[in-house]
Design an enzyme around this catalytic site. Sequence first.
Site, PDB file in Angstrom:
ATOM      1  N   SER A  15     -53.446  26.838  47.774  1.00 45.94           N
ATOM      2  CA  SER A  15     -52.711  26.458  48.788  1.00 45.94           C
ATOM      3  C   SER A  15     -51.898  25.203  49.862  1.00 45.94           C
ATOM      4  O   SER A  15     -52.132  24.782  49.176  1.00 45.94           O
ATOM      5  CB  SER A  15     -52.494  28.553  49.547  1.00 45.94           C
ATOM      6  OG  SER A  15     -51.598  28.941  50.149  1.00 45.94           O
TER       7      SER A  15
ATOM      8  N   ASP B   1     -48.107  32.641  39.995  1.00 47.29           N
ATOM      9  CA  ASP B   1     -47.381  32.321  41.166  1.00 47.29           C
ATOM     10  C   ASP B   1     -46.159  31.922  41.322  1.00 47.29           C
ATOM     11  O   ASP B   1     -45.723  31.110  40.526  1.00 47.29           O
ATOM     12  CB  ASP B   1     -48.728  31.393  42.036  1.00 47.29           C
ATOM     13  CG  ASP B   1     -48.538  30.866  43.459  1.00 47.29           C
ATOM     14  OD1 ASP B   1     -47.799  31.816  44.182  1.00 47.29           O
ATOM     15  OD2 ASP B   1     -49.228  30.494  43.784  1.00 47.29           O
TER      16      ASP B   1
ATOM     17  N   HIS C 196     -51.978  33.403  42.620  1.00 53.37           N
ATOM     18  CA  HIS C 196     -52.215  32.103  43.186  1.00 53.37           C
ATOM     19  C   HIS C 196     -53.682  32.372  43.515  1.00 53.37           C
ATOM     20  O   HIS C 196     -53.774  30.774  44.133  1.00 53.37           O
ATOM     21  CB  HIS C 196     -51.657  32.842  44.846  1.00 53.37           C
ATOM     22  CG  HIS C 196     -51.910  31.499  46.211  1.00 53.37           C
ATOM     23  ND1 HIS C 196     -50.713  30.798  45.640  1.00 53.37           N
ATOM     24  CD2 HIS C 196     -52.452  31.393  47.028  1.00 53.37           C
ATOM     25  CE1 HIS C 196     -50.986  29.785  46.744  1.00 53.37           C
ATOM     26  NE2 HIS C 196     -51.870  29.811  47.810  1.00 53.37           N
TER      27      HIS C 196
END
Length: 458
Positions: free
Chosen positions: A189, A378, A435
């Site tokens: 991230s 994602d 993710h």
Amino acid sequence: MVSTSANICLFLFLVDLFLTSSITEARYGEDNSSASHRPRLKLPSLHTGGPLFEHLCRYSGYFDLPDTGGARMFYFFFKSRIHKHDDPVVLWLSGGPGASSSMALFYENGPFRITEESSLIWNEYGWDTVSNIIYVDQPTGTGFSYSTDARDIRDNLTSVTNDLYNFLKKFFEEYRDFVRNDFFITGNSYAGHYVPALASKIQQENKKNEGLIIKLKGIAIGNGLTNAGIQLPTIPFFAKINGLITETKYSFIKEEMVPKCEESIKNCDMGDQIACERAYTDCNDIVQEIRNVAGNKNFFDIRVDRLGPLNYDYSKMESFLNTQSVQDALGVQHRTFVPWNFTIFRALQRDYVKRYDTKIPDLLKNKIKVLVYNGEKDLMCNWMGSFNWVTEMEWYDKEKFGEAPLAPFHVDGKTVGDRTNYGPLTFIKVLNAGHKVSMDQPKVAWQMLQNWMQQELE
């Protein structure tokens, strides 16, 4: 100076720590490492299934950071279950900014996981089976890390990176037996910012040949935000092809909203700090427009709905880490743990769209391996945006990487993704993952990491 830290060896298997944990015994351990002077604490009523008690010597605590008003950075350190003296040291960085590394520890790639029944079970594919792994709460103010001086809340990545490098200096001073081990930086991230920035800092400091030399061998970025100017404009197209928005809505966003986002990012790249702040708003407006249509869909895993403001349910971890007996065992003094500190997020908002792919070419030039991997489901940090910035990045073998074929990525003879690589640069798209690749596909992520570190990736 190291303070309030403890070497805690836990018996962990299907036990409800929330109800039964308390400190019953403190004794010195038999570990021969440089940190063997620390007391080993045992939590009661824990089943000894899985690896033996001695095999999971877990260290946790604080390091006081220099050049701060009173910052103390919290960490977990797990020695390798298999070959602690030879396996590399891996640093994991969670994103946010402001997200605690405990998210990864308890739900993704740590030695154990919290179950729906509020108990802990071994993670068969914990990354501590192939590495000595550090989980650190950073920047200051994240997780259990804190400061007595509000000025230590960082608003720029240079200061964040300096603090993190100083943490590593403290770490290797304390755990000096591991200085000789290969070192890898990993994260997901927003760590798409942290990872290349820290690697660049380490490389700069190593070139000075003064004091600590960290044996940096590679970096891995999972579903990371690294070049916002390329990545964020792909969000509406990804939403369209996955049925989250209509063609009409896509056309509106593309024509009316994406240009504002791109222009603000461009001005931010040129040094306009006000534009950096405006870019966050302009680009987030795109996400909100999609949200108005897609409803409660989890934008970090479009297969499912989101669970609360963090998209995933971390409530059991939050309860566990706020249990007093657990905090006593960890050496935490009456601190309220929150999974994600939005004060940190807001403080770094101007940094959000800044690009950090520019740090990577020099790493590649110096034969530092780079792995960029993405779960295919994602939306926010989607695989197309990541693949685009990787292929467009200027480095000495850019053309050859661009010509490299996209080939199946296999684990146990099954196709689990697609990969392309040339020289020290590799990109992998992981199938059936969002993710958090190591949460959705733990064995795939584990095998990928192991093979990549050992230079055996297909």
